[in-house]
Design a protein around this motif. Structure first.
Motif, short mmCIF file in Angstrom:
data_model
loop_
_atom_site.label_atom_id
_atom_site.label_comp_id
_atom_site.label_asym_id
_atom_site.label_seq_id
_atom_site.Cartn_x
_atom_site.Cartn_y
_atom_site.Cartn_z
N THR A 102 0.84 -1.20 0.00
CA THR A 102 0.00 0.00 0.00
C THR A 102 0.87 1.24 0.00
OG1 THR A 102 -0.07 -0.18 2.39
CG2 THR A 102 -1.96 -1.06 1.20
N GLN A 103 2.18 1.01 0.07
CA GLN A 103 3.13 2.12 0.11
C GLN A 103 3.21 2.78 -1.26
OE1 GLN A 103 6.84 0.62 1.43
NE2 GLN A 103 7.66 2.60 1.94
N VAL A 104 2.93 4.07 -1.32
CA VAL A 104 3.06 4.79 -2.58
C VAL A 104 4.38 5.55 -2.51
CG1 VAL A 104 2.04 6.51 -4.12
CG2 VAL A 104 0.56 5.04 -2.75
N PRO A 105 5.31 5.25 -3.43
CA PRO A 105 6.61 5.94 -3.37
C PRO A 105 6.42 7.45 -3.48
CG PRO A 105 6.63 4.13 -4.97
CD PRO A 105 5.22 4.30 -4.54
N ALA A 106 7.12 8.20 -2.63
CA ALA A 106 6.97 9.66 -2.60
C ALA A 106 7.51 10.29 -3.88
CB ALA A 106 7.70 10.22 -1.39
N LYS A 107 8.60 9.71 -4.38
CA LYS A 107 9.23 10.26 -5.58
C LYS A 107 8.97 9.34 -6.75
CE LYS A 107 13.75 11.08 -5.74
NZ LYS A 107 15.04 11.47 -5.18
N ALA A 108 8.78 9.92 -7.93
CA ALA A 108 8.57 9.09 -9.13
C ALA A 108 9.91 8.45 -9.49
CB ALA A 108 8.07 9.97 -10.27
N THR A 109 10.06 7.18 -9.16
CA THR A 109 11.32 6.48 -9.40
C THR A 109 11.09 5.38 -10.43
OG1 THR A 109 11.93 6.89 -7.11
CG2 THR A 109 13.25 5.28 -8.28
N TYR A 110 11.99 5.31 -11.40
CA TYR A 110 11.85 4.34 -12.48
C TYR A 110 13.12 3.53 -12.63
CZ TYR A 110 7.71 6.98 -13.52
OH TYR A 110 6.47 7.57 -13.40
N ALA A 111 12.92 2.26 -12.97
CA ALA A 111 14.06 1.41 -13.33
C ALA A 111 14.33 1.66 -14.81
CB ALA A 111 13.69 -0.04 -13.09
N THR A 112 15.59 1.74 -15.19
CA THR A 112 15.93 1.97 -16.60
C THR A 112 17.07 1.06 -17.03
OG1 THR A 112 16.75 3.62 -18.19
CG2 THR A 112 17.47 3.91 -15.92
N LYS A 120 14.67 16.54 -14.46
CA LYS A 120 13.60 17.47 -14.09
C LYS A 120 12.87 17.87 -15.37
CE LYS A 120 15.17 19.62 -9.80
NZ LYS A 120 15.93 18.54 -9.24
N VAL A 121 11.59 17.52 -15.42
CA VAL A 121 10.80 17.82 -16.62
C VAL A 121 9.43 18.31 -16.19
CG1 VAL A 121 10.04 16.95 -18.87
CG2 VAL A 121 11.81 15.73 -17.66
N ALA A 122 8.99 19.41 -16.79
CA ALA A 122 7.63 19.92 -16.58
C ALA A 122 7.29 20.03 -15.10
CB ALA A 122 6.62 19.02 -17.30
N GLY A 123 8.25 20.50 -14.31
CA GLY A 123 8.00 20.70 -12.89
C GLY A 123 8.01 19.42 -12.07
N ARG A 124 8.34 18.30 -12.70
CA ARG A 124 8.42 17.03 -11.96
C ARG A 124 9.87 16.55 -11.93
NH1 ARG A 124 3.68 14.39 -10.94
NH2 ARG A 124 1.85 15.13 -12.03
N THR A 125 10.18 15.77 -10.90
CA THR A 125 11.52 15.17 -10.80
C THR A 125 11.38 13.67 -11.01
OG1 THR A 125 12.21 16.89 -9.27
CG2 THR A 125 13.54 14.90 -9.33
N LEU A 126 12.02 13.17 -12.04
CA LEU A 126 12.01 11.73 -12.30
C LEU A 126 13.37 11.17 -11.91
CD1 LEU A 126 10.48 11.62 -15.92
CD2 LEU A 126 9.25 11.53 -13.77
N ALA A 127 13.36 10.20 -11.01
CA ALA A 127 14.62 9.54 -10.64
C ALA A 127 14.71 8.24 -11.45
CB ALA A 127 14.62 9.24 -9.16
N LEU A 128 15.71 8.16 -12.30
CA LEU A 128 15.90 6.96 -13.14
C LEU A 128 17.08 6.19 -12.57
CD1 LEU A 128 15.53 8.83 -16.54
CD2 LEU A 128 13.81 7.43 -15.46
N LYS A 129 16.83 4.95 -12.17
CA LYS A 129 17.90 4.15 -11.58
C LYS A 129 18.17 2.95 -12.47
CE LYS A 129 17.06 5.40 -6.80
NZ LYS A 129 16.58 4.99 -5.49
N HIS A 130 19.46 2.71 -12.72
CA HIS A 130 19.81 1.57 -13.57
C HIS A 130 19.27 0.28 -12.94
CE1 HIS A 130 21.88 -0.78 -16.52
NE2 HIS A 130 22.34 -1.55 -15.55
N ALA A 131 18.50 -0.47 -13.71
CA ALA A 131 17.83 -1.67 -13.18
C ALA A 131 18.83 -2.78 -12.88
CB ALA A 131 16.80 -2.17 -14.19
N ARG A 132 18.70 -3.35 -11.69
CA ARG A 132 19.56 -4.47 -11.33
C ARG A 132 19.03 -5.75 -11.97
NH1 ARG A 132 19.26 -4.24 -5.04
NH2 ARG A 132 17.11 -3.97 -5.69
N THR A 133 17.73 -5.74 -12.26
CA THR A 133 17.12 -6.89 -12.92
C THR A 133 16.71 -6.48 -14.32
OG1 THR A 133 15.12 -6.21 -11.81
CG2 THR A 133 16.23 -8.13 -10.93
#
Length: 202
Positions: A102-112, A120-133
């Protein structure tokens, strides 16, 4: 409006409001220069909005709030198109979408599949983390969500109930793709895929 701008606008309307796109999404229509010029004209006319370098959207409109900001997922997909890297909601977000947390991540984080970075795009911060899987090429969003959620939960936190929940969210095609992708996964994860397959037929 030019014929090129007309064609572009038709595709944009087909995708619906809220779509975020890049010039690459129209490269089948002609030269990059012609696409850029048409997008520039559409921006000036107010039909679309430029939200970042080489990124545009067809904004959603709200009766009271007016023009809305693009959502993080749409931005992440457009960033993915732009860079050529695969991008998918990170483990915590994937677990949340699958109803496992039920935990909603506070920051928009994506595996890449590309390098880790913050955009930083359109007033949003996207954290892109290299996927371990692996982010699996031909897999559906559901199947990739299961892989990222497994990585997030870890081997010791996946019980029979979690396996059943994964199984309930996948169809035959998802299973086929996941089983075919086992060589790309850590050994324990490949074994979990077999258990999920067994749970679907159990």
């Amino acid at each position: 409006m030019s014929a090129m701008a007309d064609k572009i606008m038709k595709r944009i309307r087909g995708k619906g409001r809220g779509w975020v796109f890049t010039p690459k999404d129209f490269i089948d229509f002609g030269t990059r220069g012609a696409v850029d010029m048409a997008l520039s004209r559409l921006t000036q006319s107010g039909a679309i909005r430029r939200v970042g370098r080489g990124l545009y959207d067809y904004p959603k409109l709200h009766a009271k709030l007016g023009v809305l900001s693009p959502d993080a997922d749409s931005l992440a997909q457009a960033v993915s198109t732009q860079s050529g890297d695969k991008v998918f909601p990170s483990g915590a977000a994937a677990a949340n979408r699958l109803g496992l947390s039920t935990q909603v991540p506070a920051k928009a984080t994506y595996a890449t599949s590309g390098p880790s970075r913050v955009k930083k795009v359109a007033g949003r911060t996207l954290a892109l983390k290299h996927a371990r899987t692996p982010l699996i090429d031909k897999a559906s969003d559901r199947a990739n969500a299961v892989v990222q959620a497994m990585a997030h939960l870890g081997r010791d936190n996946i019980d029979a109930d979690t396996i059943r929940r994964f199984a309930d969210r996948l169809d035959d095609n998802d299973m086929k793709v996941l089983i075919g992708s086992r060589p790309q996964m850590p050994g324990w994860m490949g074994d979990m895929v077999l258990k999920i397959g067994a749970a679907r037929h159990g």
